[in-house]
Design a protein around this motif. Structure first.
Motif, PDB file in Angstrom:
ATOM      1  N   ALA A  48      -3.799   5.217  -6.160  1.00 52.14           N
ATOM      2  CA  ALA A  48      -3.300   3.867  -6.418  1.00 52.14           C
ATOM      3  C   ALA A  48      -4.147   2.853  -5.657  1.00 52.14           C
ATOM      4  CB  ALA A  48      -1.842   3.749  -5.978  1.00 52.14           C
ATOM      5  N   SER A  49      -4.603   1.829  -6.331  1.00 46.68           N
ATOM      6  CA  SER A  49      -5.456   0.819  -5.705  1.00 46.68           C
ATOM      7  C   SER A  49      -4.582  -0.236  -5.025  1.00 46.68           C
ATOM      8  CB  SER A  49      -6.360   0.163  -6.761  1.00 46.68           C
ATOM      9  OG  SER A  49      -7.223   1.111  -7.336  1.00 46.68           O
ATOM     10  N   LEU A  50      -4.500  -0.145  -3.709  1.00 47.58           N
ATOM     11  CA  LEU A  50      -3.749  -1.110  -2.913  1.00 47.58           C
ATOM     12  C   LEU A  50      -4.692  -1.791  -1.948  1.00 47.58           C
ATOM     13  CD1 LEU A  50      -0.557   0.977  -1.977  1.00 47.58           C
ATOM     14  CD2 LEU A  50      -0.910  -0.502  -3.969  1.00 47.58           C
ATOM     15  N   SER A  51      -4.492  -3.061  -1.729  1.00 46.78           N
ATOM     16  CA  SER A  51      -5.324  -3.778  -0.765  1.00 46.78           C
ATOM     17  C   SER A  51      -4.899  -3.410   0.652  1.00 46.78           C
ATOM     18  CB  SER A  51      -5.181  -5.283  -0.969  1.00 46.78           C
ATOM     19  OG  SER A  51      -3.875  -5.705  -0.594  1.00 46.78           O
ATOM     20  N   ASP A  71      -1.816  -5.300   1.737  1.00 47.63           N
ATOM     21  CA  ASP A  71      -0.549  -4.804   1.206  1.00 47.63           C
ATOM     22  C   ASP A  71      -0.084  -3.562   1.963  1.00 47.63           C
ATOM     23  OD1 ASP A  71      -0.404  -6.815  -0.639  1.00 47.63           O
ATOM     24  OD2 ASP A  71      -1.164  -5.620  -2.323  1.00 47.63           O
ATOM     25  N   VAL A  72      -1.017  -2.669   2.291  1.00 43.50           N
ATOM     26  CA  VAL A  72      -0.655  -1.470   3.044  1.00 43.50           C
ATOM     27  C   VAL A  72      -0.114  -1.839   4.422  1.00 43.50           C
ATOM     28  CG1 VAL A  72      -1.534   0.656   4.092  1.00 43.50           C
ATOM     29  CG2 VAL A  72      -2.300  -0.009   1.807  1.00 43.50           C
ATOM     30  N   ALA A 107       6.687  -5.133   2.629  1.00 40.91           N
ATOM     31  CA  ALA A 107       5.935  -4.751   1.437  1.00 40.91           C
ATOM     32  C   ALA A 107       6.096  -5.796   0.336  1.00 40.91           C
ATOM     33  CB  ALA A 107       6.409  -3.395   0.932  1.00 40.91           C
ATOM     34  N   TYR A 111       7.046  -0.888  -5.428  1.00 38.48           N
ATOM     35  CA  TYR A 111       5.996   0.076  -5.763  1.00 38.48           C
ATOM     36  C   TYR A 111       5.078   0.320  -4.568  1.00 38.48           C
ATOM     37  CZ  TYR A 111       1.646   1.839  -7.773  1.00 38.48           C
ATOM     38  OH  TYR A 111       0.518   2.576  -8.025  1.00 38.48           O
ATOM     39  N   VAL A 112       4.630  -0.736  -3.926  1.00 43.50           N
ATOM     40  CA  VAL A 112       3.750  -0.593  -2.764  1.00 43.50           C
ATOM     41  C   VAL A 112       4.463   0.144  -1.648  1.00 43.50           C
ATOM     42  CG1 VAL A 112       2.493  -1.855  -0.976  1.00 43.50           C
ATOM     43  CG2 VAL A 112       2.407  -2.648  -3.350  1.00 43.50           C
ATOM     44  N   VAL A 165       4.569   3.877  -2.504  1.00 42.78           N
ATOM     45  CA  VAL A 165       3.266   4.536  -2.378  1.00 42.78           C
ATOM     46  C   VAL A 165       2.931   4.791  -0.913  1.00 42.78           C
ATOM     47  CG1 VAL A 165       0.777   4.224  -2.666  1.00 42.78           C
ATOM     48  CG2 VAL A 165       2.329   3.664  -4.545  1.00 42.78           C
ATOM     49  N   VAL A 166       3.179   3.807  -0.072  1.00 43.52           N
ATOM     50  CA  VAL A 166       2.807   3.931   1.338  1.00 43.52           C
ATOM     51  C   VAL A 166       3.735   4.890   2.078  1.00 43.52           C
ATOM     52  CG1 VAL A 166       2.584   2.694   3.534  1.00 43.52           C
ATOM     53  CG2 VAL A 166       1.725   1.665   1.416  1.00 43.52           C
TER      54      VAL A 166
END
Length: 341
Positions: free
Chosen positions: A33-36, A39-40, A48, A52-53, A56-57
């Motif tokens: 997953a492409s996260l900046s 955002d992480v 968050a 979704y973010v 994922v984290v």
């Protein structure tokens, strides 16, 4: 000069810790997953930008990183302990069949006894790891020369092949066992819930304590069994403690990430080279903890590489480690003085 020398081992520890810290950050930042990075970081600190973010984290990358740290340390320490205990530079839980024994026992627990929880099958993992280590050692003792490195490695390959075949037969008759077998064969930290680290940590912690407690005796054993006995070391107790530590470390690691091989083989050799450069020498009181510190870096690096080279899919960390460790193992076997042992 005498006061400056202790700084070199501390610098080595600091360098290895820094590398591990960087890889932990990369493990949290990179994935399918492409996260900046922003955002992480926001997700890690409870802000968050979306559900979704956050999922994922916290549901994927944090447990994955934690498992890489715990299982990597366990496998690296188990390999270093096995090499010191047997004085065999080819010793590794994967090479000598210990991981295969744990995997077989887990699939047996799931496919035959219907045990699907971690606390149900982890005890089978310990039993399988212990039984496989005993069988391989007995095979290595056959013949006049005793348990030489190459004979132990060949015994490990034979036991691994046999157990893998039986495991395949069991898994083909049980869909749940088949799914688990596919997971254990590949070796991966993915698809684990956030509680996996907490479940496995107590077993690994006990194994770490037992392993590190062996270090002074292993220094004596490196000089020969007669010398160790003259120093008051109880060789039977040392071996029993070492086997218990390897069983706990390997069984627990395999129960959560599968039979990833070559971590325990490669890392101790790298650590010995680094320790020599740092002026530590063959002191197991340094080599064992350094192996536990370096091994997670190798495992996390393999996992990160597997995530980014095949986007949007992934290559399991066990495949990456095997690809890198295989040539190293072949080179070790082909070394002239090993072939003649």
């Amino acid at each position: 000069m005498g006061r400056r020398r202790p700084l070199r081992p501390l610098l080595l520890v600091g360098a290895l810790a820094a590398v591990l810290a960087v890889l932990c950050v990369l493990s949290l930042m990179l994935g399918a997953a492409s996260l900046s990075p922003a955002d992480v970081l926001r997700a890690l600190f409870g802000a968050a930008p979306s559900r979704y973010v956050e999922n994922v984290v916290w549901s994927a990358r944090v447990p994955r990183t934690g498992l890489g740290l715990a299982a990597g340390a366990a496998l690296g320490l188990a390999g270093a302990l096995m090499q010191a205990l047997t004085r065999n530079p080819l010793a590794d839980p994967g090479v000598l069949g210990v991981s295969a024994g744990a995997s077989f026992a887990i699939v047996l627990a799931i496919g035959v006894f219907g045990l699907g929880s971690f606390y149900g099958y982890v005890w089978f993992a310990f039993a399988g790891a212990f039984a496989a280590s005993v069988v391989v050692y007995l095979l290595g003792r056959l013949g006049r020369s005793g348990p030489t490195p190459v004979k132990l490695a060949l015994g490990g390959v034979a036991v691994t092949s046999l157990l893998t075949s039986v495991t395949s037969a069991i898994s083909l008759t049980n869909p749940e066992a088949l799914d688990r077998f596919r997971f254990f064969t590949a070796g991966t930290m993915a698809d684990q819930d956030s509680g996996a680290v907490l479940r496995v940590l107590p077993f690994i912690a006990v194994g770490v304590v037992l392993a590190l407690a062996c270090a002074p005796a292993l220094n004596s054993l490196a000089l020969g069994e007669d010398v160790a006995a003259s120093h008051g070391r109880r060789l039977g107790l040392i071996r029993l403690q070492g086997v218990a530590a390897v069983t706990l470390l390997t069984g627990a690691a395999v129960a959560v990430i599968g039979p990833i091989i070559f971590i325990g083989l490669v890392v101790p050799h790298i650590v010995r080279v680094l320790a020599q450069a740092a002026g530590i020498g063959p002191d197991q009181r340094w080599l064992l903890p350094l192996s536990a510190l370096l091994a997670p870096s190798l495992l996390l690096a393999a996992d990160i590489l597997g995530r980014v080279i095949a986007r949007p899919t992934e290559v399991q960390a066990g495949i990456i480690v095997a690809f890198l460790g295989g040539p190293f193992f072949i080179a070790m076997v082909r070394r002239r003085h090993l072939a003649e042992v």
